[in-house]
Scaffold this active site. Structure first.
Site, PDB file in Angstrom:
ATOM      1  N   ASP A 152      34.185 -36.934 -53.508  1.00  0.00           N
ATOM      2  CA  ASP A 152      32.815 -36.879 -52.996  1.00  0.00           C
ATOM      3  C   ASP A 152      31.989 -37.864 -53.789  1.00  0.00           C
ATOM      4  O   ASP A 152      32.311 -38.171 -54.942  1.00  0.00           O
ATOM      5  CB  ASP A 152      32.208 -35.474 -53.141  1.00  0.00           C
TER       6      ASP A 152
ATOM      7  N   ASP B 197      29.438 -27.440 -55.386  1.00  0.00           N
ATOM      8  CA  ASP B 197      29.595 -27.591 -56.826  1.00  0.00           C
ATOM      9  C   ASP B 197      28.937 -26.395 -57.505  1.00  0.00           C
ATOM     10  O   ASP B 197      28.266 -25.594 -56.863  1.00  0.00           O
ATOM     11  CB  ASP B 197      28.999 -28.914 -57.309  1.00  0.00           C
TER      12      ASP B 197
END
Length: 376
Positions: free
Chosen positions: A271, A92
């Site tokens: 996720d 991320d």
């Protein structure tokens, strides 16, 4: 990166596909275990690979940047060599962590200044250095730097935030396209759709990020406290706009039911920390519903955690034994519970893929949703 769409469901938008990266192939739909600091908590890489059959894991840019630091990761040759995971990694951008640091961060057009949760030191994340940091970490899939708005969120704030996220995306793409990978394999950049739960903003954002024509696209700013119906409504709107020939990643989602419902809406990648975090607190996800292993009712239950125990790596352990370990605060309890939950999540998306290919997904999904939501 190459994405191939292999099958679609007759009665929903569910898809089965294949993503090819520099570290191997990912079959979709897929769930990515979260390895915040370069490690999925309580699980060996060997277990991730051989028992859980994980195909890709997620690393956290904010945490890895602070510790062990970019100098260590670069000397190691990137995160793959540092942690011994030889399959794909997604990072991320740090945007979500910055969002969560409400008391110690300041958002400006330039980027976000924040203070480390470790030592209080001051740092700046910009769209440009977010690309540089993720290049150095060595992820196969890199996320654009964005602002994740909270829920609930004022419409005007959400609108200004979306516009800034799009300006940041342009800067991310310019930096990404003028730099090269460091470790000899390709990296891909995914933009992120924002817009809170406002349909017009989500449409605008989806159209904007699709116009950048990157290798894949993500949907952020959901699973931050909004009702599930709002999440599904926004996902449906966005998936109707994002190109079919590229993978779609719904960030931070979610429960097993959330995952199945969003697969039905056209999502390919997920996720969430839920399977690992909840495992450490004694919550287990099974095909027949949710178990709180701390409860007295499991004290003398010597059956396996999952009825079809041959499918799971923890088949040699009974509910009674796991309950004992959890109450005794033995580390093995967290390990067994984590292995179980991750194995279940990977089984769930693998089975969803099989059902899509077989043409039976929609009926199977509806049956599973009823089962998975039960408290046992």
């Amino acid at each position: 990166m190459k994405f191939t769409l292999q099958a679609t469901d007759k009665f929903s938008k569910a898809r089965a596909g294949e993503i090819i990266t520099g570290h191997g192939t990912i079959n979709t739909p897929i769930f990515m275990p979260v390895g915040t600091a370069g490690s999925v908590k309580a699980v060996h890489q060997r277990e991730l690979r051989d028992d859980i059959k994980a195909q890709i894991i997620l690393g956290n840019t904010y945490h890895l940047y602070l510790r062990p630091g970019l100098d260590v990761l670069e000397q190691a040759g990137g995160l793959h060599r540092f942690n011994g995971w030889n399959k794909p990694i997604l990072t991320d951008s740090g945007g979500y962590q910055v969002y969560s640091l409400t008391e110690v961060r300041k958002i400006r057009e330039e980027g976000v200044t924040f203070r480390s949760h470790i030592d209080g030191s001051k740092h700046l994340f910009t769209p440009e250095n977010a690309m540089d940091i993720q290049r150095t970490i060595g992820a196969d899939i890199i996320m654009a730097f964005d602002e994740c708005t909270p829920y609930p969120c004022d419409y005007q704030y959400a609108r200004r935030s979306v516009d800034m996220t799009h300006r940041w995306l342009k800067r991310c793409c310019e930096r990404f396209d003028t730099t090269a990978p460091k470790y000899g394999y390709e990296q891909s950049l995914f933009p992120i759709v924002q817009g809170s739960v406002y349909k017009d903003l989500r449409i605008k954002s989806a159209e904007t990020i699709a116009s950048f024509e990157r290798d894949g696209n993500a949907i952020g700013g959901l699973s931050v406290g909004e009702p599930a119906e709002e999440m599904y409504a926004m996902t449906e709107v966005v998936c109707s706009i994002l190109p079919e020939n590229k993978p779609r990643y719904l960030m931070g989602v979610g429960t097993p039911v959330n995952i199945l419902e969003n697969i039905a809406l056209g999502i390919d990648m997920f996720d969430c920390v839920m399977p690992t975090r909840n495992a450490r607190n004694g919550m287990l996800f099974t095909k027949n519903g949710i178990i709180n292993i701390r409860n007295e009712k499991w004290k003398n239950d010597f059956s396996p955690i999952e009825k079809d125990s041959d499918l799971f790596a923890d088949r040699e352990y009974s509910k009674a034994y796991l309950r004992h370990l959890v109450h005794a605060k033995e580390i093995l309890g967290a390990q067994i519970a984590t292995l179980h939950n991750l194995h279940f999540y990977l089984w769930l998306v693998t089975e969803a893929r099989s059902q899509i290919i077989a043409g039976d997904f929609y009926e199977w999904k509806n049956k599973m949703v009823r089962q998975l939501a039960q408290r046992l």
